[in-house]
Design a protein around this motif. Structure first.
Motif, PDB file in Angstrom:
ATOM      1  N   ARG A   1     -73.972  43.347 -96.774  1.00  0.00           N
ATOM      2  CA  ARG A   1     -72.695  42.863 -96.263  1.00  0.00           C
ATOM      3  C   ARG A   1     -71.578  43.890 -96.438  1.00  0.00           C
ATOM      4  N   ARG A   2     -71.696  44.759 -97.442  1.00  0.00           N
ATOM      5  CA  ARG A   2     -70.635  45.718 -97.737  1.00  0.00           C
ATOM      6  C   ARG A   2     -70.790  47.024 -96.960  1.00  0.00           C
ATOM      7  N   LEU A   3     -72.033  47.440 -96.723  1.00  0.00           N
ATOM      8  CA  LEU A   3     -72.273  48.738 -96.095  1.00  0.00           C
ATOM      9  C   LEU A   3     -72.393  48.598 -94.577  1.00  0.00           C
ATOM     10  N   LYS A   4     -72.462  49.731 -93.907  1.00  0.00           N
ATOM     11  CA  LYS A   4     -72.556  49.731 -92.448  1.00  0.00           C
ATOM     12  C   LYS A   4     -73.905  49.190 -91.997  1.00  0.00           C
ATOM     13  N   THR A   5     -73.878  48.478 -90.885  1.00  0.00           N
ATOM     14  CA  THR A   5     -75.109  47.968 -90.284  1.00  0.00           C
ATOM     15  C   THR A   5     -75.132  48.357 -88.810  1.00  0.00           C
ATOM     16  N   PHE A   6     -76.325  48.608 -88.292  1.00  0.00           N
ATOM     17  CA  PHE A   6     -76.482  49.021 -86.904  1.00  0.00           C
ATOM     18  C   PHE A   6     -77.631  48.238 -86.282  1.00  0.00           C
ATOM     19  N   THR A   7     -77.373  47.663 -85.118  1.00  0.00           N
ATOM     20  CA  THR A   7     -78.404  46.978 -84.347  1.00  0.00           C
ATOM     21  C   THR A   7     -78.833  47.904 -83.217  1.00  0.00           C
ATOM     22  N   LEU A   8     -80.113  48.215 -83.197  1.00  0.00           N
ATOM     23  CA  LEU A   8     -80.640  49.215 -82.267  1.00  0.00           C
ATOM     24  C   LEU A   8     -81.491  48.536 -81.187  1.00  0.00           C
ATOM     25  N   PRO A   9     -81.494  49.127 -79.989  1.00  0.00           N
ATOM     26  CA  PRO A   9     -80.949  50.443 -79.625  1.00  0.00           C
ATOM     27  C   PRO A   9     -79.490  50.465 -79.231  1.00  0.00           C
ATOM     28  N   GLY A  10     -78.824  49.286 -79.139  1.00  0.00           N
ATOM     29  CA  GLY A  10     -77.476  49.226 -78.600  1.00  0.00           C
ATOM     30  C   GLY A  10     -76.469  50.093 -79.333  1.00  0.00           C
ATOM     31  N   GLN A  11     -76.589  50.192 -80.645  1.00  0.00           N
ATOM     32  CA  GLN A  11     -75.606  50.936 -81.435  1.00  0.00           C
ATOM     33  C   GLN A  11     -76.123  52.302 -81.896  1.00  0.00           C
ATOM     34  N   ILE A  12     -77.030  52.896 -81.133  1.00  0.00           N
ATOM     35  CA  ILE A  12     -77.627  54.163 -81.544  1.00  0.00           C
ATOM     36  C   ILE A  12     -76.592  55.285 -81.594  1.00  0.00           C
ATOM     37  N   LYS A  13     -75.626  55.297 -80.674  1.00  0.00           N
ATOM     38  CA  LYS A  13     -74.614  56.356 -80.711  1.00  0.00           C
ATOM     39  C   LYS A  13     -73.795  56.268 -81.984  1.00  0.00           C
ATOM     40  N   SER A  14     -73.439  55.058 -82.380  1.00  0.00           N
ATOM     41  CA  SER A  14     -72.677  54.886 -83.629  1.00  0.00           C
ATOM     42  C   SER A  14     -73.501  55.317 -84.829  1.00  0.00           C
ATOM     43  N   LEU A  15     -74.810  55.030 -84.803  1.00  0.00           N
ATOM     44  CA  LEU A  15     -75.665  55.446 -85.913  1.00  0.00           C
ATOM     45  C   LEU A  15     -75.755  56.972 -85.981  1.00  0.00           C
ATOM     46  N   LEU A  16     -75.933  57.622 -84.847  1.00  0.00           N
ATOM     47  CA  LEU A  16     -76.018  59.081 -84.843  1.00  0.00           C
ATOM     48  C   LEU A  16     -74.713  59.709 -85.322  1.00  0.00           C
ATOM     49  N   LYS A  17     -73.602  59.081 -84.982  1.00  0.00           N
ATOM     50  CA  LYS A  17     -72.307  59.579 -85.469  1.00  0.00           C
ATOM     51  C   LYS A  17     -72.217  59.416 -86.984  1.00  0.00           C
ATOM     52  N   PHE A  18     -72.737  58.298 -87.495  1.00  0.00           N
ATOM     53  CA  PHE A  18     -72.776  58.081 -88.943  1.00  0.00           C
ATOM     54  C   PHE A  18     -73.640  59.148 -89.626  1.00  0.00           C
ATOM     55  N   LEU A  19     -74.693  59.586 -88.935  1.00  0.00           N
ATOM     56  CA  LEU A  19     -75.594  60.587 -89.498  1.00  0.00           C
ATOM     57  C   LEU A  19     -75.080  62.017 -89.348  1.00  0.00           C
ATOM     58  N   GLY A  20     -73.852  62.162 -88.891  1.00  0.00           N
ATOM     59  CA  GLY A  20     -73.216  63.476 -88.898  1.00  0.00           C
ATOM     60  C   GLY A  20     -73.247  64.222 -87.594  1.00  0.00           C
ATOM     61  N   LEU A  21     -73.825  63.615 -86.532  1.00  0.00           N
ATOM     62  CA  LEU A  21     -73.842  64.307 -85.254  1.00  0.00           C
ATOM     63  C   LEU A  21     -72.468  64.239 -84.597  1.00  0.00           C
ATOM     64  N   THR A  22     -72.090  65.335 -83.980  1.00  0.00           N
ATOM     65  CA  THR A  22     -70.867  65.409 -83.192  1.00  0.00           C
ATOM     66  C   THR A  22     -71.241  65.858 -81.792  1.00  0.00           C
ATOM     67  N   ALA A  23     -70.256  65.935 -80.927  1.00  0.00           N
ATOM     68  CA  ALA A  23     -70.543  66.295 -79.535  1.00  0.00           C
ATOM     69  C   ALA A  23     -71.187  67.665 -79.425  1.00  0.00           C
ATOM     70  N   ASP A  24     -70.784  68.598 -80.282  1.00  0.00           N
ATOM     71  CA  ASP A  24     -71.355  69.937 -80.207  1.00  0.00           C
ATOM     72  C   ASP A  24     -72.642  70.063 -81.003  1.00  0.00           C
ATOM     73  N   LYS A  25     -73.089  68.992 -81.647  1.00  0.00           N
ATOM     74  CA  LYS A  25     -74.356  69.029 -82.387  1.00  0.00           C
ATOM     75  C   LYS A  25     -75.364  68.041 -81.817  1.00  0.00           C
ATOM     76  N   GLY A  26     -75.174  67.591 -80.605  1.00  0.00           N
ATOM     77  CA  GLY A  26     -76.167  66.752 -79.947  1.00  0.00           C
ATOM     78  C   GLY A  26     -75.830  65.289 -79.845  1.00  0.00           C
TER      79      GLY A  26
END
Length: 623
Positions: free
Chosen positions: A497-522
């Motif tokens: 309940r306290r940490l981030k949650t992601f429902t996939l595949p719909g929120q995959i972009k948000s998850l990748l952003k959480f994992l440190g990806l930016t526009a110039d890193k894929g």
């Protein structure tokens, strides 16, 4: 037929002349057995610096000129690398050859030496040489020549050469043995043979070494590439070893895994056993390991012997990497330039693609490690996790999935691996499970038990030791299709309940952003397109491109059929009375999928949790 004789052997050394008198006891058991003795002195009577007769090895009733044994100097054009660069294409066989090693003893010193034995001889000339990898000239180059009048005798005889040709410290060095057999029929092409081997150490090889310290003499026949043939000289007779475990390891990019595991049975009096494997030009670095299996081995098992590495790339085996000698410096430069430039360019672009941020300056960016925590007891869920791992690889992340990483870790122990994984991972993703009961049968790709229990214990410890800010940035909960968020274990519900949650595949972009990806890193620009792409991976409609091991697993898991395997590639025949194992080896056809072989894991590799009762080695068949 057998006979007993006394030999007087004369050897001239640098400072003294020594006469040795010894008794030779030969047992001729015919073509099928070859030469079974293990000498400690030279017995061929061919150890001369001049051309000598070898007729005495054929018969005592023929002239000395019927068989001649020639010596060539190191830099002779007759022994240049070009002479031996002949394709192994002949449909004829000119007899059998066996390369053996033995320990040569003299005046308290011991040296590794070699015996080359020819049987069922159908050639008129056999030229051979030994040379060290990377050296321009061979250390020894010799030739047998049999006249037509002695050809009938040669078929039923054994010709051999067992002279010590180096008394320097060459133990552990990589050498090549090359042989060129020439038929008396001028219309038939010559037959070329190439073996690659590592010189054994006299401290761990020979008749006087115990099984606990023994390492075997093994070589790899490269004559019929892309087929590799392993040749194992068995343990000394008195050690009574009747089983050997053979593995073939393949390294590709950053993955290393076994593509073949076989237990070969033999009898103590067999001198050599063989294992054949067709790489089908699947790229990578290959090397065999061989381990004696015996009740007399130590608890941790007998020592493994490892062959030199064999490089096979996407264009086939580079011939110049196998035959690494040239006749002139110019040719060395030309061959090296032609081969190394595309290899280095490919390696550079692969590295740049996976590890370097090409848009934000010159600072290197390494993919963050992402640990995946899940319950593998649902087979469909584990299949989805394998596909999700492939997707993260495509996004230039470094996912850590236990079933892939544990077998290649140093410890091979799930408890140890998980303890290290939680330390090394920059991000930790905790996955919900499907609703309903767990699968009755385990997933074929999962050889372990209780991985979920181990992961949960380590995760609980990690959550208790980490501060809130660190957890917010590092740990997240994910839900894949057909899974339910409420299946997260009760002890983690508060953190969920306290940490981030992601429902996939719909929120995959948000998850990748959480994992440190930016526009110039894929990081994907379009969220809907990214979700659609992940959905394709999970539905297995898109073939994986980066992680070859994942593809092998997925391809085999999608089919429960076992297609019969029909050999279509001609193999080098092994000498009779030897063991050749071809079971389960893909030699052609339409992508056969063999059953997954299993081997017992020693008790020392299992933990108190009951992990690892069996270990599946996935055959590399469908690449």
């Amino acid at each position: 037929m057998s006979y007993f004789r006394v030999n007087f052997w004369w050897q001239q050394t640098d400072s003294t002349n020594v006469i040795f008198v010894f008794l030779n006891f030969f047992i001729y058991v015919g073509f099928s057995e070859g030469v079974l003795y293990t000498p400690v002195v030279q017995q061929s009577e061919l150890c001369s610096n001049n051309t000598v007769s070898c007729a005495h090895q054929l018969s005592s009733n023929i002239s000395e000129d019927a068989c001649r044994f020639k010596k060539y100097i190191q830099n002779s054009t007759e022994c240049s690398s070009q002479i031996f660069k002949v394709k192994h294409v002949s449909e004829e066989e000119y007899g059998a050859v066996v390369l053996s090693a033995y320990v040569y003893k003299e005046n308290g010193y011991q040296y590794p030496a070699f015996n080359i034995s020819f049987t069922d001889i159908k050639w008129s000339r056999a030229k051979f040489r030994f040379y060290e990898s990377g050296q321009p000239h061979p250390y020894v180059c010799r030739e047998f020549e049999v006249t037509s009048s002695a050809a009938a005798l040669a078929v039923n005889a054994t010709l051999f050469y067992d002279c010590l040709w180096r008394n320097e410290q060459i133990e552990g060095h990589t050498y090549f043995f090359q042989l060129l057999q020439i038929s008396p029929d001028a219309d038939l092409p010559p037959l070329a043979t190439t073996y690659k081997f590592r010189v054994p150490s006299t401290l761990s090889f020979g008749e006087d070494v115990s099984l606990k310290k023994l390492k075997l003499f093994v070589s790899v026949d490269l004559s019929a590439l892309p087929v590799l043939r392993l040749i194992v000289q068995t343990a000394p007779y008195q050690l009574n070893v009747t089983r050997y475990r053979v593995r073939l390891l393949r390294t590709w990019v950053d993955q290393k895994w076994p593509v073949l595991t076989r237990d070969l049975d033999t009898s103590p009096d067999q001198t050599h056993i063989y294992q054949v494997y067709d790489t089908a030009y699947r790229p990578g670095i290959y090397n065999f390991t061989v381990q004696p299996i015996s009740d007399d081995c130590p608890r941790q098992g007998c020592l493994e012997t490892v062959t030199p590495e064999i490089l096979i790339d996407v264009f086939g085996v580079r011939e110049s990497l196998i035959v690494a000698t040239t006749d002139t410096n110019l040719l060395i430069v030309m061959v090296g330039t032609v081969i190394l430039i595309p290899v280095l360019l490919a390696a550079y672009f692969m590295w740049r693609r996976t590890c370097v941020d090409t848009t934000a300056g010159n600072d290197a960016w390494r993919p963050p490690k992402v640990l995946l925590v899940y319950n593998p007891d649902y087979t469909s869920h584990l299949s989805n996790m394998i596909r999700f791992t492939e997707y993260l690889k495509k996004c230039h992340l470094d996912p850590m999935l236990d079933i892939f990483c544990i077998p290649t870790s140093d410890s091979k122990n799930p408890v140890v691996w998980y303890a290290e994984a939680f330390k090394r991972a920059k991000f930790i993703l905790v996955f919900a499970s499907p609703n309903g009961s767990r699968s009755v049968e385990p997933h074929p790709a999962n050889p372990y038990k209780h991985l979920d229990i181990i992961a949960e214990e380590k995760l609980e410890l990690e959550l208790s030791l980490s501060d809130t800010n660190s957890k917010m940035k590092r740990i997240a909960f994910c839900t894949l299709p057909n899974c339910a968020a409420e299946t997260i274990p009760e002890k983690f519900k508060k953190e969920q309940r306290r940490l981030k949650t992601f429902t996939l595949p719909g929120q995959i972009k948000s998850l990748l952003k959480f994992l440190g990806l930016t526009a110039d890193k894929g990081l994907p620009i379009n969220a809907k397109r990214a979700a659609r792409e992940l959905e394709e991976f999970l539905n297995n409609r898109k073939s994986p491109e980066t992680n070859r091991l994942n593809k092998i697993l997925l391809d085999q898991l999608e089919s429960n059929d076992s297609t019969s395997i029909a050999p279509t590639t001609r193999l080098i025949p092994a000498p009779p009375s030897t063991t050749v194992n071809l079971d389960g080896i893909y030699l052609g056809g339409d992508n056969p999928v063999p059953d997954l072989p299993t081997v017992d894991v020693p008790a020392t590799n299992t933990s108190s949790s009951g992990i690892g009762e069996k270990l599946y080695f996935v055959e590399d068949m469908n690449l």
